[in-house]
Design a protein around this motif. Structure first.
Motif, PDB file in Angstrom:
ATOM      1  N   GLU A 236       0.806  -1.224   0.000  1.00  0.00           N
ATOM      2  CA  GLU A 236       0.000   0.000   0.000  1.00  0.00           C
ATOM      3  C   GLU A 236       0.839   1.273   0.000  1.00  0.00           C
ATOM      4  OE1 GLU A 236      -2.938  -0.286   3.059  1.00  0.00           O
ATOM      5  OE2 GLU A 236      -3.835  -2.033   2.067  1.00  0.00           O
ATOM      6  N   LEU A 237       2.127   1.125   0.323  1.00  0.00           N
ATOM      7  CA  LEU A 237       3.008   2.297   0.336  1.00  0.00           C
ATOM      8  C   LEU A 237       3.886   2.353  -0.909  1.00  0.00           C
ATOM      9  CD1 LEU A 237       4.364   2.151   4.010  1.00  0.00           C
ATOM     10  CD2 LEU A 237       2.441   3.463   3.133  1.00  0.00           C
ATOM     11  N   ALA A 238       3.593   1.491  -1.890  1.00  0.00           N
ATOM     12  CA  ALA A 238       4.496   1.339  -3.036  1.00  0.00           C
ATOM     13  C   ALA A 238       4.784   2.664  -3.741  1.00  0.00           C
ATOM     14  CB  ALA A 238       3.918   0.324  -4.015  1.00  0.00           C
ATOM     15  N   GLY A 239       3.797   3.558  -3.795  1.00  0.00           N
ATOM     16  CA  GLY A 239       3.979   4.801  -4.531  1.00  0.00           C
ATOM     17  C   GLY A 239       4.556   5.939  -3.693  1.00  0.00           C
ATOM     18  N   ARG A 240       4.832   5.670  -2.415  1.00  0.00           N
ATOM     19  CA  ARG A 240       5.313   6.747  -1.527  1.00  0.00           C
ATOM     20  C   ARG A 240       6.818   6.965  -1.695  1.00  0.00           C
ATOM     21  NH1 ARG A 240       3.264   6.683   4.540  1.00  0.00           N
ATOM     22  NH2 ARG A 240       1.338   6.864   3.360  1.00  0.00           N
ATOM     23  N   ARG A 241       7.204   8.251  -1.723  1.00  0.00           N
ATOM     24  CA  ARG A 241       8.641   8.524  -1.818  1.00  0.00           C
ATOM     25  C   ARG A 241       9.325   8.125  -0.515  1.00  0.00           C
ATOM     26  NH1 ARG A 241      10.609  13.165  -4.938  1.00  0.00           N
ATOM     27  NH2 ARG A 241      11.117  14.181  -2.981  1.00  0.00           N
ATOM     28  N   VAL A 242      10.572   7.641  -0.660  1.00  0.00           N
ATOM     29  CA  VAL A 242      11.300   7.137   0.510  1.00  0.00           C
ATOM     30  C   VAL A 242      11.390   8.199   1.603  1.00  0.00           C
ATOM     31  CG1 VAL A 242      13.599   6.416   1.304  1.00  0.00           C
ATOM     32  CG2 VAL A 242      12.597   5.404  -0.760  1.00  0.00           C
ATOM     33  N   GLU A 243      11.629   9.452   1.208  1.00  0.00           N
ATOM     34  CA  GLU A 243      11.818  10.489   2.235  1.00  0.00           C
ATOM     35  C   GLU A 243      10.531  10.761   3.018  1.00  0.00           C
ATOM     36  OE1 GLU A 243      13.101  14.157   0.574  1.00  0.00           O
ATOM     37  OE2 GLU A 243      11.394  14.307  -0.800  1.00  0.00           O
ATOM     38  N   ALA A 244       9.390  10.355   2.442  1.00  0.00           N
ATOM     39  CA  ALA A 244       8.125  10.558   3.160  1.00  0.00           C
ATOM     40  C   ALA A 244       7.776   9.367   4.054  1.00  0.00           C
ATOM     41  CB  ALA A 244       7.007  10.801   2.147  1.00  0.00           C
ATOM     42  N   CYS A 245       8.591   8.315   3.995  1.00  0.00           N
ATOM     43  CA  CYS A 245       8.326   7.136   4.821  1.00  0.00           C
ATOM     44  C   CYS A 245       8.863   7.352   6.235  1.00  0.00           C
ATOM     45  CB  CYS A 245       8.999   5.890   4.230  1.00  0.00           C
ATOM     46  SG  CYS A 245       8.292   5.340   2.679  1.00  0.00           S
ATOM     47  N   SER A 246       8.173   6.786   7.211  1.00  0.00           N
ATOM     48  CA  SER A 246       8.652   6.875   8.588  1.00  0.00           C
ATOM     49  C   SER A 246       9.884   5.986   8.744  1.00  0.00           C
ATOM     50  CB  SER A 246       7.567   6.386   9.535  1.00  0.00           C
ATOM     51  OG  SER A 246       7.397   4.995   9.381  1.00  0.00           O
ATOM     52  N   GLY A 247      10.563   6.122   9.887  1.00  0.00           N
ATOM     53  CA  GLY A 247      11.743   5.297  10.159  1.00  0.00           C
ATOM     54  C   GLY A 247      11.402   3.811  10.082  1.00  0.00           C
TER      55      GLY A 247
END
Ligand SMILES: Nc1ncnc2c1ncn2[C@@H]1O[C@H](COP(=O)(O)OP(=O)(O)OP(=O)(O)O)[C@@H](O)[C@H]1O
Length: 287
Positions: free
Chosen positions: A126-137
């Motif tokens: 579900e997070l496949a399209g999220r940019r890495v920098e917007a991902c939590s730790g």
């Protein structure tokens, strides 16, 4: 006879620190891990956990001793895709999305067929399209885990994989890991957290000052080290910022000795105990 996942004998690694002194990071370590085991490396800062893991992955060459992973050198095992790792450091590219990252590394491994599988396994679909920098730790750690699964390794090595995660992310990460272990992978992880070893590992290897000081089933380690501790709060009038009134403490010692109590220790409250005391008080107050 099955070949061990890891067989290390007499491993030794020394570093020269910047001030010229020698640091014996790993000192005569013998370790055999069998396929399918889940093993925690537990120890305080500087115990030698990361150095051992680095040797296991062929990132650091031992000064003495031998190490084999599935009967071959660590470097060869990595090349064959039999072992992979989630390390403490190590870059992800901020501008890539989760899926682009997995696709790029999958192409390098020649395993583009596994993109969807590892995204699913690390619960990142579900997070496949999220940019890495917007991902939590925690999400970034899960992405590293997905990358580690790309070659479909027999052994996954995790170096303090949940550092920086909050409690919820940590639990979620271990849920994912547990499911993967149930599918038969060998898992070795380094951690500071006793609770993580306790909850997740069947076997715990305790390291201190470069040596293995205990290596047993986690339940046995808990029994050996997890004796109950009784703590109490002294009356406020005997406590000042420098410590506890010495006469009062002597009376406590004298009173406890006939009861067989030993190792009476006065220490500043740890963050953990402070947190526990605070939350218990808060719970009590809201009841
Ligand atoms: N490249 C290096 N140069 C000099 N000393 C090093 C180097 N790498 C590790 N050390 C030293 O070796 C010892 C063991 O370090 P290591 O990182 O293996 O411990 P650790 O158990 O993983 O600790 P932590 O939990 O803090 O990550 C430490 O005293 C560390 O300072």
């Amino acid at each position: 006879m099955t070949i061990p996942a890891i067989r290390a004998t007499g491993l030794r690694k020394q570093f020269r620190s910047t001030d010229g002194t020698e640091v014996l990071a790993v000192d005569d370590v013998d370790l055999t891990v069998h396929p399918g085991e889940i093993v925690a490396f537990l120890g305080p800062n500087g115990a030698g956990k990361t150095t051992t893991v680095d040797m296991l992955l062929g990132l650091t060459r031992p000064d003495a001793g031998t190490i084999e992973v599935y009967g071959t050198t660590p470097a060869e095992a990595v090349r064959q895709g039999r072992v992979s790792a989630v390390m403490q450091t190590g870059g992800l590219l901020n501008d890539f999305t989760v899926q682009e990252t997995v696709r790029a590394i999958a192409a390098l491994h020649g395993r583009s067929d596994r993109v969807e599988v590892v995204l699913e396994r690390a619960r990142l679909t579900e997070l496949a399209g999220r940019r890495v920098e917007a991902c939590s730790g925690g999400e970034q750690q899960r992405l590293k885990f997905a990358l580690a699964l790309l070659p479909d390794p027999d052994l996954v090595v995790l170096d303090e994989p949940t550092t920086g995660m909050d409690v919820g992310s940590r639990q979620e990460f271990w849920r994912t890991m547990r499911a993967d272990a149930a599918a038969g992978r060998t898992i070795v992880f380094a951690t500071h957290y006793l609770a993580e070893a306790d909850e997740f590992a069947q076997r715990t290897v305790l390291m201190a000052r470069g040596r293995i000081v205990h290596d047993a089933a986690t339940a046995d380690v808990r029994a050996a080290y997890g004796g109950r501790t009784l703590t109490f709060r002294p009356p406020a009038e005997v406590v000042d910022p420098d410590g506890i009134d010495a006469d009062w403490l002597a009376r406590v010692h004298a009173a406890l000795e006939p009861l067989g109590v030993t190792d009476v220790d006065v220490s500043a409250a740890s963050l953990e105990s402070a947190f526990l005391a605070l939350t218990t008080e808060l719970e009590g107050a809201t009841r």
